[in-house]
Scaffold this motif. Structure first.
Motif, PDB file in Angstrom:
ATOM      1  N   LEU A   1       0.715  -1.512  -0.114  1.00  0.00           N
ATOM      2  CA  LEU A   1       0.040  -0.064   0.019  1.00  0.00           C
ATOM      3  C   LEU A   1       1.188   1.598   0.298  1.00  0.00           C
ATOM      4  CD1 LEU A   1      -2.203  -1.009   2.939  1.00  0.00           C
ATOM      5  CD2 LEU A   1      -2.600  -1.557   0.220  1.00  0.00           C
ATOM      6  N   LEU A   2       0.654   2.358  -0.717  1.00  0.00           N
ATOM      7  CA  LEU A   2       1.268   3.391  -1.173  1.00  0.00           C
ATOM      8  C   LEU A   2       0.476   4.482  -0.028  1.00  0.00           C
ATOM      9  CD1 LEU A   2       3.358   3.021  -4.770  1.00  0.00           C
ATOM     10  CD2 LEU A   2       4.189   2.583  -2.079  1.00  0.00           C
ATOM     11  N   CYS A   3       1.041   5.088   0.662  1.00  0.00           N
ATOM     12  CA  CYS A   3      -0.002   6.098   1.694  1.00  0.00           C
ATOM     13  C   CYS A   3       0.979   7.322   1.085  1.00  0.00           C
ATOM     14  CB  CYS A   3       0.379   5.374   2.977  1.00  0.00           C
ATOM     15  SG  CYS A   3      -0.641   6.449   3.760  1.00  0.00           S
ATOM     16  N   GLY A   4       0.085   8.089   1.029  1.00  0.00           N
ATOM     17  CA  GLY A   4       0.518  10.111   1.021  1.00  0.00           C
ATOM     18  C   GLY A   4      -0.083  10.745   0.054  1.00  0.00           C
ATOM     19  N   LEU A   5       0.079  11.932  -0.255  1.00  0.00           N
ATOM     20  CA  LEU A   5      -0.548  13.201  -0.480  1.00  0.00           C
ATOM     21  C   LEU A   5       0.098  12.769  -2.163  1.00  0.00           C
ATOM     22  CD1 LEU A   5      -0.896  15.359   2.676  1.00  0.00           C
ATOM     23  CD2 LEU A   5      -2.139  14.084   1.378  1.00  0.00           C
ATOM     24  N   PRO A   6      -0.710  13.926  -2.525  1.00  0.00           N
ATOM     25  CA  PRO A   6      -0.534  14.044  -4.536  1.00  0.00           C
ATOM     26  C   PRO A   6       0.861  15.081  -4.240  1.00  0.00           C
ATOM     27  CG  PRO A   6      -2.984  14.649  -3.644  1.00  0.00           C
ATOM     28  CD  PRO A   6      -2.120  14.219  -2.662  1.00  0.00           C
TER      29      PRO A   6
ATOM     30  N   GLN B   1      -7.373  16.514   5.130  1.00  0.00           N
ATOM     31  CA  GLN B   1      -8.085  15.618   5.824  1.00  0.00           C
ATOM     32  C   GLN B   1      -7.135  13.736   5.752  1.00  0.00           C
ATOM     33  OE1 GLN B   1     -10.250  14.939   1.687  1.00  0.00           O
ATOM     34  NE2 GLN B   1     -10.924  17.009   1.898  1.00  0.00           N
ATOM     35  N   PHE B   2      -5.731  14.329   5.327  1.00  0.00           N
ATOM     36  CA  PHE B   2      -4.919  13.361   5.585  1.00  0.00           C
ATOM     37  C   PHE B   2      -4.489  12.789   6.567  1.00  0.00           C
ATOM     38  CE2 PHE B   2      -0.801  11.622   5.130  1.00  0.00           C
ATOM     39  CZ  PHE B   2      -0.463  10.468   4.511  1.00  0.00           C
ATOM     40  N   GLU B   3      -4.719  11.423   7.461  1.00  0.00           N
ATOM     41  CA  GLU B   3      -4.447  11.248   8.420  1.00  0.00           C
ATOM     42  C   GLU B   3      -2.953   9.949   8.412  1.00  0.00           C
ATOM     43  OE1 GLU B   3      -6.609   8.191  11.817  1.00  0.00           O
ATOM     44  OE2 GLU B   3      -7.769   8.373  10.042  1.00  0.00           O
ATOM     45  N   ALA B   4      -2.221  10.183   9.047  1.00  0.00           N
ATOM     46  CA  ALA B   4      -0.842  10.535   9.382  1.00  0.00           C
ATOM     47  C   ALA B   4      -0.633   8.922   9.679  1.00  0.00           C
ATOM     48  CB  ALA B   4       0.506  11.260   9.153  1.00  0.00           C
ATOM     49  N   PRO B   5      -0.205   7.835   8.891  1.00  0.00           N
ATOM     50  CA  PRO B   5      -0.048   6.140  10.143  1.00  0.00           C
ATOM     51  C   PRO B   5       1.102   6.796  11.253  1.00  0.00           C
ATOM     52  CG  PRO B   5       1.069   6.005   7.390  1.00  0.00           C
ATOM     53  CD  PRO B   5       0.238   7.578   7.990  1.00  0.00           C
ATOM     54  N   THR B   6       0.931   6.430  12.391  1.00  0.00           N
ATOM     55  CA  THR B   6       1.450   6.837  13.604  1.00  0.00           C
ATOM     56  C   THR B   6       2.589   5.233  13.621  1.00  0.00           C
ATOM     57  OG1 THR B   6       0.312   5.223  14.589  1.00  0.00           O
ATOM     58  CG2 THR B   6      -0.321   7.367  14.836  1.00  0.00           C
ATOM     59  N   PRO B   7       3.907   5.736  14.461  1.00  0.00           N
ATOM     60  CA  PRO B   7       5.017   4.709  14.354  1.00  0.00           C
ATOM     61  C   PRO B   7       4.086   2.677  15.027  1.00  0.00           C
ATOM     62  CG  PRO B   7       5.716   6.575  15.296  1.00  0.00           C
ATOM     63  CD  PRO B   7       4.375   7.182  15.051  1.00  0.00           C
ATOM     64  N   ALA B   8       2.927   3.618  15.788  1.00  0.00           N
ATOM     65  CA  ALA B   8       2.355   2.003  16.163  1.00  0.00           C
ATOM     66  C   ALA B   8       1.559   1.157  15.316  1.00  0.00           C
ATOM     67  CB  ALA B   8       1.089   2.464  16.785  1.00  0.00           C
TER      68      ALA B   8
ATOM     69  N   LEU C   1      -3.854  21.094 -10.253  1.00  0.00           N
ATOM     70  CA  LEU C   1      -4.324  20.785  -8.083  1.00  0.00           C
ATOM     71  C   LEU C   1      -3.183  22.695  -8.618  1.00  0.00           C
ATOM     72  CD1 LEU C   1      -5.135  19.202  -6.224  1.00  0.00           C
ATOM     73  CD2 LEU C   1      -2.453  18.554  -6.176  1.00  0.00           C
ATOM     74  N   THR C   2      -5.097  22.942  -7.155  1.00  0.00           N
ATOM     75  CA  THR C   2      -4.250  24.400  -7.090  1.00  0.00           C
ATOM     76  C   THR C   2      -3.855  24.063  -5.160  1.00  0.00           C
ATOM     77  OG1 THR C   2      -7.080  24.178  -5.958  1.00  0.00           O
ATOM     78  CG2 THR C   2      -6.504  25.192  -8.180  1.00  0.00           C
ATOM     79  N   THR C   3      -3.032  24.841  -5.188  1.00  0.00           N
ATOM     80  CA  THR C   3      -2.572  24.954  -3.621  1.00  0.00           C
ATOM     81  C   THR C   3      -4.020  24.444  -2.814  1.00  0.00           C
ATOM     82  OG1 THR C   3      -0.238  26.618  -4.276  1.00  0.00           O
ATOM     83  CG2 THR C   3      -1.523  26.563  -1.655  1.00  0.00           C
ATOM     84  N   GLU C   4      -4.849  25.210  -2.299  1.00  0.00           N
ATOM     85  CA  GLU C   4      -6.258  25.466  -1.967  1.00  0.00           C
ATOM     86  C   GLU C   4      -6.389  24.115  -1.950  1.00  0.00           C
ATOM     87  OE1 GLU C   4      -5.639  28.123  -4.901  1.00  0.00           O
ATOM     88  OE2 GLU C   4      -5.108  29.119  -2.992  1.00  0.00           O
ATOM     89  N   LEU C   5      -6.659  23.187  -2.781  1.00  0.00           N
ATOM     90  CA  LEU C   5      -6.637  22.110  -2.927  1.00  0.00           C
ATOM     91  C   LEU C   5      -5.869  20.807  -2.806  1.00  0.00           C
ATOM     92  CD1 LEU C   5      -8.827  20.148  -3.924  1.00  0.00           C
ATOM     93  CD2 LEU C   5      -7.967  19.948  -6.232  1.00  0.00           C
ATOM     94  N   LEU C   6      -4.170  21.353  -2.576  1.00  0.00           N
ATOM     95  CA  LEU C   6      -3.778  20.369  -1.765  1.00  0.00           C
ATOM     96  C   LEU C   6      -3.897  20.344  -0.491  1.00  0.00           C
ATOM     97  CD1 LEU C   6      -0.863  18.730  -1.932  1.00  0.00           C
ATOM     98  CD2 LEU C   6       0.080  20.587  -2.210  1.00  0.00           C
ATOM     99  N   GLY C   7      -3.969  21.865  -0.296  1.00  0.00           N
ATOM    100  CA  GLY C   7      -4.754  22.289   1.443  1.00  0.00           C
ATOM    101  C   GLY C   7      -6.173  21.170   1.984  1.00  0.00           C
ATOM    102  N   GLU C   8      -6.689  20.998   0.794  1.00  0.00           N
ATOM    103  CA  GLU C   8      -8.359  20.325   1.833  1.00  0.00           C
ATOM    104  C   GLU C   8      -7.380  18.981   1.766  1.00  0.00           C
ATOM    105  OE1 GLU C   8     -11.112  20.493  -0.431  1.00  0.00           O
ATOM    106  OE2 GLU C   8     -10.800  23.587  -0.998  1.00  0.00           O
ATOM    107  N   CYS C   9      -6.630  18.521   0.885  1.00  0.00           N
ATOM    108  CA  CYS C   9      -5.729  16.908   1.182  1.00  0.00           C
ATOM    109  C   CYS C   9      -5.551  17.276   2.225  1.00  0.00           C
ATOM    110  CB  CYS C   9      -5.313  16.960   0.185  1.00  0.00           C
ATOM    111  SG  CYS C   9      -6.005  16.623  -1.939  1.00  0.00           S
ATOM    112  N   TRP C  10      -4.149  18.103   2.440  1.00  0.00           N
ATOM    113  CA  TRP C  10      -3.698  18.359   4.058  1.00  0.00           C
ATOM    114  C   TRP C  10      -4.803  17.869   5.198  1.00  0.00           C
ATOM    115  CZ3 TRP C  10       1.705  18.271   4.231  1.00  0.00           C
ATOM    116  CH2 TRP C  10       1.761  18.654   5.624  1.00  0.00           C
TER     117      TRP C  10
END
Length: 176
Positions: free
Chosen positions: A10-15, A140-147, A129-138
């Motif tokens: 699974l590849l996890c990350g933002l645009p 909504q993003f839930e980064a994986p924790t070390p656990a 992809l606008t800066t505003e849309l990238l900000g919205e993506c950011w």
């Protein structure tokens, strides 16, 4: 298959994080099947922002991925996996199929994402992809924790012949 265990990556990350770049490299190194919803949406003539079409394509690709895993394949999904529940669902289902599961978290600072997106936006035929849309993506993003990362298998870092790749794999999560 050559007797190796099936595996889901699974590849996890933002645009702009580099998911497709990493996925293409892994596809070659691991002799894997790469499934990219953005490419399928584009090829089928849908907008990348058509949420209904995206949902249908991602569901179909997930079914295909499960069929491939059941047959012993290595499968790379580059959906982005922004939320933990989706990552958990894929991990648990793939494990139920007997597959190993790894999560490659491509952590990239916002300033670098903005720089990469600006470069991509200049390419002919690219979806802007606008800066505003990238900000919205950011937001909504839930980064994986070390656990959470510890729930996944360590990344494969060799080819199917057991050789070491010539370059270290990028996009591997830092393990602490």
């Amino acid at each position: 298959m050559d007797g190796r265990r099936s595996r889901l990556v699974l590849l996890c990350g933002l645009p702009g994080a580099g998911k497709t770049t990493v996925a293409k490299k892994l596809e070659r190194e691991l002799c894997a099947v790469r499934l990219c919803p953005d490419e399928w949406l584009t090829e089928l003539g849908f907008s990348l922002f058509d949420s209904e079409a995206r949902d249908r394509v991602e569901r179909r690709l997930w079914q295909h991925a499960q069929d491939l895993l059941a047959s012993g394949a290595v499968v790379i999904l580059e959906n982005g996996f922004w939320q933990r529940p989706e990552r958990d669902e894929k991990r648990l289902r793939a494990r139920a199929l007997g597959a190993g599961v790894e999560l490659r978290y491509l952590k990239v600072p916002m300033a670098e994402l903005e720089r990469r997106i600006a470069l991509r936006n200049r390419e002919p035929g690219s979806v802007v992809l606008t800066t505003e849309l990238l900000g919205e993506c950011w937001s909504q993003f839930e980064a994986p924790t070390p656990a959470e990362l510890d729930l996944f298998d360590p990344p494969l870092s060799w080819t199917t012949r057991g050789e070491r790749p010539s370059q270290p794999l990028r996009g591997e999560p830092p393990r602490t």
